[in-house]
Design a protein around this motif. Structure first.
Motif, PDB file in Angstrom:
ATOM      1  N   LEU A 329       0.830  -1.206   0.000  1.00 22.60           N
ATOM      2  CA  LEU A 329       0.000   0.000   0.000  1.00 22.60           C
ATOM      3  C   LEU A 329       0.866   1.259   0.000  1.00 22.60           C
ATOM      4  O   LEU A 329       0.574   2.234  -0.717  1.00 22.60           O
ATOM      5  CB  LEU A 329      -0.922  -0.009   1.219  1.00 22.60           C
ATOM      6  N   MET A 330       1.935   1.241   0.777  1.00 25.60           N
ATOM      7  CA  MET A 330       2.845   2.386   0.811  1.00 25.60           C
ATOM      8  C   MET A 330       3.482   2.605  -0.556  1.00 25.60           C
ATOM      9  O   MET A 330       3.600   3.740  -1.039  1.00 25.60           O
ATOM     10  CB  MET A 330       3.921   2.155   1.874  1.00 25.60           C
ATOM     11  N   MET A 331       3.888   1.520  -1.208  1.00 32.97           N
ATOM     12  CA  MET A 331       4.493   1.613  -2.535  1.00 32.97           C
ATOM     13  C   MET A 331       3.516   2.228  -3.540  1.00 32.97           C
ATOM     14  O   MET A 331       3.895   3.108  -4.332  1.00 32.97           O
ATOM     15  CB  MET A 331       4.925   0.227  -3.005  1.00 32.97           C
ATOM     16  N   LEU A 332       2.269   1.804  -3.500  1.00 34.25           N
ATOM     17  CA  LEU A 332       1.269   2.338  -4.434  1.00 34.25           C
ATOM     18  C   LEU A 332       1.046   3.833  -4.211  1.00 34.25           C
ATOM     19  O   LEU A 332       0.904   4.604  -5.174  1.00 34.25           O
ATOM     20  CB  LEU A 332      -0.045   1.576  -4.278  1.00 34.25           C
ATOM     21  N   ALA A 333       1.022   4.256  -2.943  1.00 31.80           N
ATOM     22  CA  ALA A 333       0.855   5.683  -2.650  1.00 31.80           C
ATOM     23  C   ALA A 333       2.034   6.486  -3.189  1.00 31.80           C
ATOM     24  O   ALA A 333       1.860   7.581  -3.753  1.00 31.80           O
ATOM     25  CB  ALA A 333       0.715   5.890  -1.143  1.00 31.80           C
ATOM     26  N   MET A 355      -1.948  11.143  -0.619  1.00 35.84           N
ATOM     27  CA  MET A 355      -1.077   9.983  -0.801  1.00 35.84           C
ATOM     28  C   MET A 355      -0.007   9.898   0.295  1.00 35.84           C
ATOM     29  O   MET A 355       0.394   8.810   0.705  1.00 35.84           O
ATOM     30  CB  MET A 355      -0.425  10.029  -2.179  1.00 35.84           C
ATOM     31  N   ILE A 356       0.446  11.049   0.785  1.00 34.56           N
ATOM     32  CA  ILE A 356       1.387  11.039   1.909  1.00 34.56           C
ATOM     33  C   ILE A 356       0.709  10.466   3.148  1.00 34.56           C
ATOM     34  O   ILE A 356       1.292   9.662   3.891  1.00 34.56           O
ATOM     35  CB  ILE A 356       1.930  12.457   2.181  1.00 34.56           C
ATOM     36  N   PHE A 357      -0.546  10.862   3.375  1.00 37.97           N
ATOM     37  CA  PHE A 357      -1.299  10.293   4.496  1.00 37.97           C
ATOM     38  C   PHE A 357      -1.440   8.778   4.344  1.00 37.97           C
ATOM     39  O   PHE A 357      -1.269   8.024   5.312  1.00 37.97           O
ATOM     40  CB  PHE A 357      -2.684  10.941   4.591  1.00 37.97           C
ATOM     41  N   VAL A 358      -1.752   8.319   3.139  1.00 35.35           N
ATOM     42  CA  VAL A 358      -1.893   6.879   2.894  1.00 35.35           C
ATOM     43  C   VAL A 358      -0.572   6.159   3.165  1.00 35.35           C
ATOM     44  O   VAL A 358      -0.543   5.088   3.791  1.00 35.35           O
ATOM     45  CB  VAL A 358      -2.367   6.615   1.449  1.00 35.35           C
ATOM     46  N   ILE A 360       1.848   7.057   5.147  1.00 36.84           N
ATOM     47  CA  ILE A 360       2.123   7.036   6.588  1.00 36.84           C
ATOM     48  C   ILE A 360       1.265   5.985   7.288  1.00 36.84           C
ATOM     49  O   ILE A 360       1.749   5.234   8.150  1.00 36.84           O
ATOM     50  CB  ILE A 360       1.884   8.435   7.189  1.00 36.84           C
ATOM     51  N   ILE A 361      -0.006   5.900   6.924  1.00 31.71           N
ATOM     52  CA  ILE A 361      -0.887   4.885   7.518  1.00 31.71           C
ATOM     53  C   ILE A 361      -0.349   3.486   7.228  1.00 31.71           C
ATOM     54  O   ILE A 361      -0.282   2.626   8.121  1.00 31.71           O
ATOM     55  CB  ILE A 361      -2.323   5.039   6.973  1.00 31.71           C
ATOM     56  N   ALA A 362       0.039   3.252   5.976  1.00 39.28           N
ATOM     57  CA  ALA A 362       0.547   1.933   5.589  1.00 39.28           C
ATOM     58  C   ALA A 362       1.815   1.582   6.359  1.00 39.28           C
ATOM     59  O   ALA A 362       1.978   0.450   6.835  1.00 39.28           O
ATOM     60  CB  ALA A 362       0.812   1.907   4.085  1.00 39.28           C
ATOM     61  N   PHE A 363       2.723   2.536   6.489  1.00 36.65           N
ATOM     62  CA  PHE A 363       3.958   2.298   7.234  1.00 36.65           C
ATOM     63  C   PHE A 363       3.659   2.017   8.701  1.00 36.65           C
ATOM     64  O   PHE A 363       4.287   1.147   9.320  1.00 36.65           O
ATOM     65  CB  PHE A 363       4.876   3.517   7.118  1.00 36.65           C
TER      66      PHE A 363
END
Length: 465
Positions: A329-333, A355-358, A360-363
């Protein structure tokens, strides 16, 4: 043997004592996070106060990482010599000295030197904290307990961002640094009333004290006695074996160390700290400079909240699914951010922000907590401290590379920087898929079997998750 058979009837009653220990040890993560967050805003005032160039401010940012690398290398041996608890205490002492030194710095040399001292303290706690938590936790709660260390890191980042929001970074950066000393003091005070690690106590022949700690953490006298015997058996088996001799003779140690070093470095190569170190600059580049301090604080808050996903799921669904899913998910963002620089998608600041928020959530529910968990749990007891220290030092090497190169990369082309981070995350996905076993619910003393091709694998658990 089935991992289910290892979970006693008290698994739903993780003791408050264990949670308290994990939270106190997690104060080292609070220091870690505060250091990451405080420099994002404080560097604005430092740059103006000392008239620094981009290269010099990058040196100020990365100086703490050089200290952390040194601290992590030393901490492995220190954990064996004086224990995990006292290594954390010394981490707090170094952090206090470093914070106060930065607050009263009068030139570039002085602030860089005290940033190194801060880093040594963070390096100590980044090894001793997760290691201590893993060794006092039960197999069925170890994932959640070690994840509290990452939660503390996120809280520290958020706290630093709040400080930056309410203090003027141009004129009050010294206060921002000085406040960090309170966190070091809290770690010292908390660790002084915590017990030593039972596995460290067994290594020193203090069996009765170790049994007392195990009874309180496991919540069952019978389980405590069984666990003590298992630890004693493994400690006797590994007694007298040095790090280098174990590395030479044990296939399991070599494979575990390769995994730990790879995860530690790739966690930083994900680009997460490039976001936190240089969030104001990234937001400025995409046209959101007017709201950069508030948005930076919001990024920190989202990071905190998303970490609870890992705490809730890691001992339910396992390490591998969270790591693979979150990294993907982080890669896609990051790919989406990269695409905004090609013109295919309009270079809209809102798109980049979302996308930065996404990312951070994924990480926060994957690479953030689970790398620290893996590093702290996969090594045999006899060389665990030394191996954790070596692996953690590679985390700081990766952090240093990111801190040194990210500012120039972001200013040159933010989209290109995120393409590079996305490529690194693709490598991480392949690395985790092919190299990392699932260790959910497995006692620390049994995890070595996953890495030793000469031993049978634990029934019911496979390296493919």
């Amino acid at each position: 043997m089935s991992t289910d058979s290892q979970v006693p009837s008290v698994q739903d009653r993780t003791s408050r004592y264990t949670i308290a220990i994990a939270m106190v040890a997690g104060l080292g993560g609070l220091m870690f996070g505060y250091d990451i967050g405080v420099i994002a805003d404080a560097k604005i005032g430092v740059t103006k106060a000392f008239s620094l160039s981009d290269l010099e401010i990058a040196t100020v940012v990365s100086a703490v990482l050089a200290g952390s690398f040194l601290g992590a290398l030393i901490a492995g041996r220190l954990c064996d010599a004086i224990g995990r608890r006292w290594t954390n205490v010394w981490g707090g002492i170094c952090f206090i000295i470093g914070c106060l030194g930065c607050a009263f710095s009068v030139d570039l040399t002085m602030i860089v030197a005290f940033r190194v001292v801060m880093g040594i303290g963070v390096g100590f706690s980044s090894v001793a904290g997760p290691l201590y938590i893993a060794e006092v936790s039960t197999p069925w709660s170890r994932g959640a307990m070690v994840s509290l260390y990452q939660l503390a890191i996120t809280v520290g980042i958020f706290f630093a961002f709040l400080v930056g929001l309410f203090l003027d970074p141009d004129t009050q950066w010294r206060i921002s640094f000085g406040l960090g000393a309170l966190l070091g003091g809290s770690l010292i005070a908390g660790m002084l009333v915590m017990p030593p690690s039972p596995r460290w106590l067994v290594g020193r022949g203090r069996y009765e004290v170790a049994l007392g700690v195990l009874k309180r953490t496991l919540g069952s006298d019978q389980e405590a006695e069984k666990e003590l015997e298992a630890i004693k058996e493994r400690v006797v088996e590994e007694s007298g074996e040095s790090f280098w001799s174990a590395l030479k003779s044990s296939h399991a140690v070599r494979m575990a160390l390769i995994l730990a070093i790879g995860l530690a470095f790739l966690q930083q190569a994900s680009g997460i700290n490039a976001i936190f170190y240089y969030a104001p600059e990234i937001l400025e580049e995409v046209g959101l400079g007017d709201q950069k301090l508030k948005l930076t604080a919001a990024l920190g808050l989202v990071n905190v909240m998303a970490t609870f996903i890992a705490i809730w799921l890691v001992d339910r669904v396992g390490r591998r699914p969270l790591l693979l899913g979150g990294t993907a998910l982080m890669m896609l963002a990051q790919i989406m951010i990269g695409i905004t620089g090609t013109g295919i998608i309009p270079n809209d600041g809102i798109v980049v922000l979302v996308m930065i928020f996404v990312a951070i959530i994924a990480f926060a529910f994957s690479l953030g907590p689970l790398v620290w968990l893996a590093i702290s749990e996969i090594f045999p007891a006899g060389v665990r401290s030394a191996c954790v220290g070596v692996a953690t030092s590679f985390n700081w090497i990766g952090n240093y590379v990111i801190a040194e190169g990210s500012l120039m990369a972001v200013k040159f082309s933010p989209s290109l920087a995120f393409w590079i981070f996305a490529a690194c995350n693709a490598i991480t996905i392949l690395f985790v898929y092919f190299r990392m076993p699932e260790t959910k619910g497995v006692p620390l003393e049994d995890i070595e079997a996953f890495f030793d091709k000469r031993k049978s694998r634990i029934d019911g658990a496979t390296s493919s998750g």
